[in-house]
Design a protein around this motif. Sequence first.
Motif, PDB file in Angstrom:
ATOM      1  N   LYS A  57      15.932  13.755  -0.941  1.00  0.00           N
ATOM      2  CA  LYS A  57      16.233  15.038  -1.594  1.00  0.00           C
ATOM      3  C   LYS A  57      14.966  15.643  -2.185  1.00  0.00           C
ATOM      4  CE  LYS A  57      21.051  14.130  -2.671  1.00  0.00           C
ATOM      5  NZ  LYS A  57      22.036  13.850  -3.712  1.00  0.00           N
ATOM      6  N   LEU A  58      14.113  14.814  -2.776  1.00  0.00           N
ATOM      7  CA  LEU A  58      12.849  15.316  -3.321  1.00  0.00           C
ATOM      8  C   LEU A  58      11.966  15.862  -2.198  1.00  0.00           C
ATOM      9  CD1 LEU A  58      12.055  12.546  -5.961  1.00  0.00           C
ATOM     10  CD2 LEU A  58      12.859  14.880  -6.404  1.00  0.00           C
ATOM     11  N   GLU A  59      11.978  15.185  -1.067  1.00  0.00           N
ATOM     12  CA  GLU A  59      11.198  15.651   0.085  1.00  0.00           C
ATOM     13  C   GLU A  59      11.778  16.968   0.622  1.00  0.00           C
ATOM     14  OE1 GLU A  59       9.658  14.120   4.470  1.00  0.00           O
ATOM     15  OE2 GLU A  59      11.112  12.891   3.381  1.00  0.00           O
ATOM     16  N   ALA A  60      13.090  17.045   0.767  1.00  0.00           N
ATOM     17  CA  ALA A  60      13.736  18.259   1.271  1.00  0.00           C
ATOM     18  C   ALA A  60      13.504  19.448   0.347  1.00  0.00           C
ATOM     19  CB  ALA A  60      15.234  18.013   1.459  1.00  0.00           C
ATOM     20  N   THR A  66       5.311  13.491   2.583  1.00  0.00           N
ATOM     21  CA  THR A  66       5.350  12.133   3.126  1.00  0.00           C
ATOM     22  C   THR A  66       4.445  12.011   4.342  1.00  0.00           C
ATOM     23  OG1 THR A  66       7.223  12.651   4.568  1.00  0.00           O
ATOM     24  CG2 THR A  66       7.731  11.781   2.379  1.00  0.00           C
ATOM     25  N   ARG A  67       4.078  10.776   4.600  1.00  0.00           N
ATOM     26  CA  ARG A  67       3.349  10.433   5.818  1.00  0.00           C
ATOM     27  C   ARG A  67       3.694   8.985   6.158  1.00  0.00           C
ATOM     28  NH1 ARG A  67      -0.735   7.083   4.582  1.00  0.00           N
ATOM     29  NH2 ARG A  67      -1.573   7.171   2.489  1.00  0.00           N
ATOM     30  N   TRP A  68       3.530   8.644   7.414  1.00  0.00           N
ATOM     31  CA  TRP A  68       3.775   7.270   7.843  1.00  0.00           C
ATOM     32  C   TRP A  68       2.478   6.483   7.792  1.00  0.00           C
ATOM     33  CZ3 TRP A  68       8.156   4.721   8.274  1.00  0.00           C
ATOM     34  CH2 TRP A  68       9.331   5.448   8.390  1.00  0.00           C
ATOM     35  N   VAL A  79       5.066   6.849   3.083  1.00  0.00           N
ATOM     36  CA  VAL A  79       4.332   6.945   1.826  1.00  0.00           C
ATOM     37  C   VAL A  79       4.633   8.317   1.230  1.00  0.00           C
ATOM     38  CG1 VAL A  79       2.052   6.935   0.748  1.00  0.00           C
ATOM     39  CG2 VAL A  79       2.535   5.390   2.646  1.00  0.00           C
ATOM     40  N   TYR A  80       4.959   8.328  -0.045  1.00  0.00           N
ATOM     41  CA  TYR A  80       5.332   9.548  -0.752  1.00  0.00           C
ATOM     42  C   TYR A  80       4.202   9.980  -1.664  1.00  0.00           C
ATOM     43  CZ  TYR A  80       9.940   8.120   0.828  1.00  0.00           C
ATOM     44  OH  TYR A  80      11.004   7.745   1.607  1.00  0.00           O
TER      45      TYR A  80
END
Length: 109
Positions: A57-60, A66-68, A79-80
Amino acid sequence: MSKDSPFPGSWQRAMLPMLLLAELSSGQAHGYALSKTLQERGFGPIKGATLYPALAKLEASGFVETRWEEGQGGPGRKVYELSATGQTELNAQRASFEMLVQLVKSAGS
């Protein structure tokens, strides 16, 4: 309240997004590290079924990016990192929370 946490579950669910933003304000992290840090600080255990939807939800909302990251001998992990919008949101939430704290302290006085 559970024996593992000093807070009722409803408080944990309500406060988790702000605490995640606060943790990310000191640097990027993956979900497990965020959960572990909050638990070490006394928040209580956080189940993945609670943690990862909160992070999503924070990402949306654009509050975290984020990144992988490739795994070292294991699977990769997300990773956030706090975004500029997330920092603004954290500042607003902290101000609102401080108002709530003052209200609770002064109630019944």
